[in-house]
Write a protein that holds these residues in place. Structure first.
Motif, PDB file in Angstrom:
ATOM      1  N   GLU A  82       0.861  -1.174   0.000  1.00 23.31           N
ATOM      2  CA  GLU A  82       0.000   0.000   0.000  1.00 23.31           C
ATOM      3  C   GLU A  82       0.899   1.226   0.000  1.00 23.31           C
ATOM      4  O   GLU A  82       1.809   1.328   0.808  1.00 23.31           O
ATOM      5  N   GLY A  83       0.632   2.135  -0.886  1.00 25.00           N
ATOM      6  CA  GLY A  83       1.434   3.349  -0.938  1.00 25.00           C
ATOM      7  C   GLY A  83       2.849   3.107  -1.424  1.00 25.00           C
ATOM      8  O   GLY A  83       3.779   3.753  -0.961  1.00 25.00           O
ATOM      9  N   LYS A  90      -0.668  -1.462   9.831  1.00 30.07           N
ATOM     10  CA  LYS A  90      -1.799  -0.534   9.844  1.00 30.07           C
ATOM     11  C   LYS A  90      -3.001  -1.163  10.565  1.00 30.07           C
ATOM     12  O   LYS A  90      -3.630  -0.523  11.402  1.00 30.07           O
ATOM     13  N   ARG A 109      -4.715  -0.205  14.300  1.00 36.23           N
ATOM     14  CA  ARG A 109      -6.152  -0.004  14.410  1.00 36.23           C
ATOM     15  C   ARG A 109      -6.742  -0.879  15.501  1.00 36.23           C
ATOM     16  O   ARG A 109      -7.510  -0.411  16.349  1.00 36.23           O
ATOM     17  N   LYS A 144       3.587   7.210  10.892  1.00 41.71           N
ATOM     18  CA  LYS A 144       3.338   7.893   9.619  1.00 41.71           C
ATOM     19  C   LYS A 144       4.538   7.828   8.699  1.00 41.71           C
ATOM     20  O   LYS A 144       4.396   7.893   7.478  1.00 41.71           O
ATOM     21  N   ASP A 176       0.841   5.539   2.854  1.00 42.27           N
ATOM     22  CA  ASP A 176      -0.496   6.003   2.463  1.00 42.27           C
ATOM     23  C   ASP A 176      -1.380   6.087   3.710  1.00 42.27           C
ATOM     24  O   ASP A 176      -2.370   5.399   3.847  1.00 42.27           O
ATOM     25  N   TRP A 177      -0.994   6.942   4.605  1.00 39.72           N
ATOM     26  CA  TRP A 177      -1.679   7.063   5.884  1.00 39.72           C
ATOM     27  C   TRP A 177      -3.127   7.502   5.669  1.00 39.72           C
ATOM     28  O   TRP A 177      -3.387   8.581   5.171  1.00 39.72           O
ATOM     29  N   ASP A 178      -4.081   6.649   6.040  1.00 38.37           N
ATOM     30  CA  ASP A 178      -5.473   7.083   5.950  1.00 38.37           C
ATOM     31  C   ASP A 178      -6.241   6.708   7.213  1.00 38.37           C
ATOM     32  O   ASP A 178      -7.455   6.566   7.184  1.00 38.37           O
ATOM     33  N   LEU A 179      -5.510   6.525   8.315  1.00 39.87           N
ATOM     34  CA  LEU A 179      -6.183   6.203   9.565  1.00 39.87           C
ATOM     35  C   LEU A 179      -6.581   7.498  10.260  1.00 39.87           C
ATOM     36  O   LEU A 179      -5.961   8.528  10.048  1.00 39.87           O
TER      37      LEU A 179
END
Ligand code: SF4
Lengths: 179, 216
Positions: free
Chosen positions: A130-131, B111, B115, B203, B208-211
């Motif tokens: 991802e990313g 990730k 969470r 981070k 692709d930090w989306d938290l």
């Protein structure tokens, strides 16, 4: 196995072949004929299972090799259909219309090798990475150690032993390693 | 909840001491270390009682990453039977308070682990299993696995080995219980107090930090 190889040769022109085991053979074919061959094997010769689809990076020859491994559940025979594609802008025909599970394989190969399968759904959708911003990590010109040293912090004090030097020193034979 | 008497923290911003040196192991007696000659204040006594309750109520989240998770099956089932120690599996983070990170952690799973960890109710603990969580183990040069877990999450107990056997896990759990009883296993508090430091590290590695800033 011999018969089916002969039949493939008659129908699809020159192929490269090798029988590895009584029930496993390898067939090399040019990329344009690969999908017609796969379709024919599935529809007419009972090779209804797509066991695996994989890619290999032949960086020296400037090629990627794609291998579709097909299975015939009735005779329990397996056929590996291999095909080499160009390493620059690599693309291959999709078989997701024949086997829905191929979508996942093609997505993964797309991510790991940068081979694109036009028409296959989920191309370019992240699968494991991802990313990801670097070149696809399974390409052999991707330097893993340099990447890790740059991006992934580790713990101080870890000792790294280079296998090649270690074996060379230990056995005192430089020529023992091929390079 | 007023737990102020329990041990002070390492200074803010410094690297968290995931593997803080263990205090000398007591005899595992009822209320932690040897009883003081004079009676402790009622707050301290209360904290000890609370910690004793906590140590005997470990609910492990049924989640595994890496190869080490294989050893959790014999541990949880008849062969080693961790329920005899009062440890049981729970299916969701909301119902559990121990997270076992069982080996290498891909950035993608990190990730999910963050969470899950943040969703668990405090107090909560992390047990890190295997050399992969300590220094990367044999996956240290993999492009997609982290090399050091305590940069991203507070670790209370490390169990080394590749992979650790269920006996080692049992020993690790006993160590965790001992530390909880003594009020030392407070990684969750360290996480809350140094949240900025942890978030910054997270981070950096999760590109692709989306938290959300915190997963309540
Ligand atoms: S420490 Fe060993 S067993 Fe555990 S995840 Fe890493 S490689 Fe696998």
């Amino acid at each position: 196995m011999k018969e089916i190889l002969k039949e493939i040769e008659e129908r699809f022109g020159p192929i490269w072949e090798r029988v590895q085991r009584p029930k496993l053979a390898q067939v090399g074919i040019e990329p344009a004929k690969a999908v017609p061959l796969l379709t024919w094997l599935k529809e007419h010769r009972g090779y209804v299972t797509l066991v695996h689809l994989s890619a290999v990076d032949w960086i020296e020859q400037g090629e990627f090799q794609l291998t579709w491994l097909l299975g015939n559940p009735e005779t329990e025979e397996r056929l590996m259909i291999c095909s080499r594609i160009d390493r620059e802008n690599p693309a291959a025909e999709t078989v997701s219309g024949l086997w829905p599970q191929a979508v996942t394989y093609e997505q993964e190969i797309n991510e790991m090798f940068g081979v694109s399968f036009p028409g296959s759904p989920r191309q370019g959708v992240p699968f494991i990475l991802e990313g990801w911003k670097d070149i696809p990590p399974m390409r052999r010109d991707f330097d893993t150690v340099a990447f890790v040293e740059k991006h992934i912090p580790g713990r101080e004090g870890r000792k790294h032993i280079d296998t090649r030097t270690y074996i060379g020193e230990k056995f005192g034979e430089k020529g023992y390693l091929h390079d | 909840m007023d737990d102020k008497i329990v041990k002070p923290e390492p200074p803010l911003g410094g690297p968290p001491q995931g593997s803080r040196p263990h205090a000398p192991v007591g005899d595992g007696c009822f209320l932690g270390e040897e009883m003081k000659p004079q009676a402790p204040s009622y707050k301290e006594a209360l904290a000890r009682i609370k910690n004793w309750f906590r140590a005997n109520s470990l609910w492990v989240m049924a989640y595994g990453t890496g190869c080490g998770a294989i050893e959790l099956r014999p541990l949880a089932t008849a062969r080693f039977d961790m329920e005899r120690l009062g440890i049981a599996m729970r299916p969701t983070p909301r119902q559990s308070n121990v997270l076992i990170v069982s080996g290498y952690l891909a950035v993608k799973s990190l990730k999910r682990v963050i969470r899950s960890y943040e969703q668990m109710p405090s107090p909560k603990w992390i047990v890190a299993l295997g050399s992969c969580t300590i220094n990367g183990g044999m996956y240290w040069d993999s492009y997609n696995t982290i090399n050091r877990l305590d940069l991203y999450l507070p670790v209370d107990v490390y169990i080394n080995g590749c992979m650790p056997r269920p006996e080692a896990l049992v020993a690790g759990f006993q160590e965790l219980m001992r530390r909880i009883k003594k009020g030392e296993a407070d990684g969750w508090r360290h996480y809350m107090e140094n949240l900025d430091w942890y978030k910054e590290n997270q981070k950096k590695i999760i590109t692709d930090w989306d938290l959300p800033e915190y997963n309540w």
